[in-house]
Design a protein around this motif. Sequence first.
Motif, mmCIF file in Angstrom:
data_model
loop_
_atom_site.group_PDB
_atom_site.id
_atom_site.type_symbol
_atom_site.label_atom_id
_atom_site.label_comp_id
_atom_site.label_asym_id
_atom_site.label_seq_id
_atom_site.Cartn_x
_atom_site.Cartn_y
_atom_site.Cartn_z
ATOM 1 N N ILE A 65 0.847 -1.193 0.000
ATOM 2 C CA ILE A 65 0.000 0.000 0.000
ATOM 3 C C ILE A 65 0.882 1.242 0.000
ATOM 4 O O ILE A 65 1.710 1.430 0.894
ATOM 5 N N ILE A 66 0.701 2.064 -1.013
ATOM 6 C CA ILE A 66 1.446 3.310 -1.128
ATOM 7 C C ILE A 66 0.517 4.453 -0.716
ATOM 8 O O ILE A 66 -0.467 4.734 -1.394
ATOM 9 N N GLU A 67 0.821 5.081 0.402
ATOM 10 C CA GLU A 67 0.108 6.291 0.811
ATOM 11 C C GLU A 67 0.982 7.462 0.366
ATOM 12 O O GLU A 67 2.208 7.408 0.510
ATOM 13 N N TYR A 68 0.347 8.513 -0.180
ATOM 14 C CA TYR A 68 1.157 9.611 -0.701
ATOM 15 C C TYR A 68 0.396 10.934 -0.620
ATOM 16 O O TYR A 68 -0.830 10.960 -0.559
ATOM 17 N N SER A 69 1.156 12.026 -0.626
ATOM 18 C CA SER A 69 0.571 13.359 -0.666
ATOM 19 C C SER A 69 -0.278 13.474 -1.922
ATOM 20 O O SER A 69 0.203 13.221 -3.028
ATOM 21 N N ALA A 70 -1.528 13.842 -1.748
ATOM 22 C CA ALA A 70 -2.470 13.856 -2.870
ATOM 23 C C ALA A 70 -1.978 14.691 -4.053
ATOM 24 O O ALA A 70 -2.208 14.332 -5.209
ATOM 25 N N ALA A 71 -1.264 15.764 -3.784
ATOM 26 C CA ALA A 71 -0.786 16.636 -4.863
ATOM 27 C C ALA A 71 0.192 15.925 -5.797
ATOM 28 O O ALA A 71 0.396 16.356 -6.932
ATOM 29 N N LEU A 72 0.781 14.829 -5.348
ATOM 30 C CA LEU A 72 1.711 14.099 -6.222
ATOM 31 C C LEU A 72 0.999 13.541 -7.456
ATOM 32 O O LEU A 72 1.631 13.326 -8.488
ATOM 33 N N SER A 73 -0.306 13.343 -7.357
ATOM 34 C CA SER A 73 -1.071 12.864 -8.520
ATOM 35 C C SER A 73 -1.007 13.853 -9.678
ATOM 36 O O SER A 73 -1.156 13.460 -10.835
ATOM 37 N N SER A 87 -2.098 16.318 5.079
ATOM 38 C CA SER A 87 -0.914 15.809 5.763
ATOM 39 C C SER A 87 -0.025 16.965 6.175
ATOM 40 O O SER A 87 -0.129 18.071 5.642
ATOM 41 N N LEU A 88 0.831 16.702 7.120
ATOM 42 C CA LEU A 88 1.829 17.661 7.559
ATOM 43 C C LEU A 88 3.047 16.857 7.971
ATOM 44 O O LEU A 88 2.932 15.915 8.771
ATOM 45 N N ILE A 89 4.190 17.172 7.388
ATOM 46 C CA ILE A 89 5.419 16.479 7.762
ATOM 47 C C ILE A 89 6.446 17.507 8.197
ATOM 48 O O ILE A 89 6.315 18.697 7.913
ATOM 49 N N GLY A 90 7.478 17.066 8.880
ATOM 50 C CA GLY A 90 8.473 17.971 9.440
ATOM 51 C C GLY A 90 9.609 18.325 8.503
ATOM 52 O O GLY A 90 10.620 18.855 8.955
ATOM 53 N N THR A 91 9.485 18.024 7.217
ATOM 54 C CA THR A 91 10.546 18.340 6.266
ATOM 55 C C THR A 91 9.978 19.125 5.098
ATOM 56 O O THR A 91 8.773 19.163 4.882
ATOM 57 N N GLU A 92 10.859 19.762 4.363
ATOM 58 C CA GLU A 92 10.479 20.435 3.124
ATOM 59 C C GLU A 92 11.138 19.697 1.979
ATOM 60 O O GLU A 92 12.275 19.266 2.120
ATOM 61 N N PRO A 93 10.501 19.534 0.875
ATOM 62 C CA PRO A 93 9.145 19.979 0.590
ATOM 63 C C PRO A 93 8.113 19.148 1.345
ATOM 64 O O PRO A 93 8.384 18.033 1.774
ATOM 65 N N GLN A 94 6.932 19.705 1.478
ATOM 66 C CA GLN A 94 5.830 19.059 2.190
ATOM 67 C C GLN A 94 5.176 18.000 1.296
ATOM 68 O O GLN A 94 4.030 18.140 0.866
ATOM 69 N N SER A 95 5.906 16.959 1.018
ATOM 70 C CA SER A 95 5.378 15.858 0.207
ATOM 71 C C SER A 95 5.965 14.550 0.736
ATOM 72 O O SER A 95 7.074 14.533 1.276
ATOM 73 N N PHE A 96 5.215 13.475 0.590
ATOM 74 C CA PHE A 96 5.690 12.193 1.099
ATOM 75 C C PHE A 96 5.083 11.042 0.303
ATOM 76 O O PHE A 96 4.050 11.183 -0.357
#
Length: 114
Positions: free
Chosen positions: A5-13, A51-60
């Motif tokens: 299962i790949i969970e990812y920042s929606a904007a990556l789409s 989502s919110l992560i502690g690194t930039e860019p804000q994508s995962f």
Amino acid sequence: MPHIIIEYSAALSDTHDMAALCARVFETAEATGVFPDPSAIKVRALPCPFSLIGTEPQSFAHVTVHLLAGRDEATRTRVTQAILATLDDSLADVGSLSVDIKDTNPATYAKRTL
């Protein structure tokens, strides 16, 4: 098994081909040699709209591999490192990439296929 299962920042789409990523992760899992029956491998991707992560860019992208319990640490590490390398190659500009394996109890896992 496995379920990958790949969970990812929606904007990556908007910037990445997530269907192609699923195909690459499938091929990677098959190439490890850990899963002798490719028809047992299942890969799916789920966008996370918030989502919110502690690194930039804000994508995962985070991959969870659900496996039947019993594989040794070296085998599990081979799978996670291979998938992480595929993520890194496919999503080089993404802020955070990670992979983890979760054991599934074979006594309670139920399955039905056509």
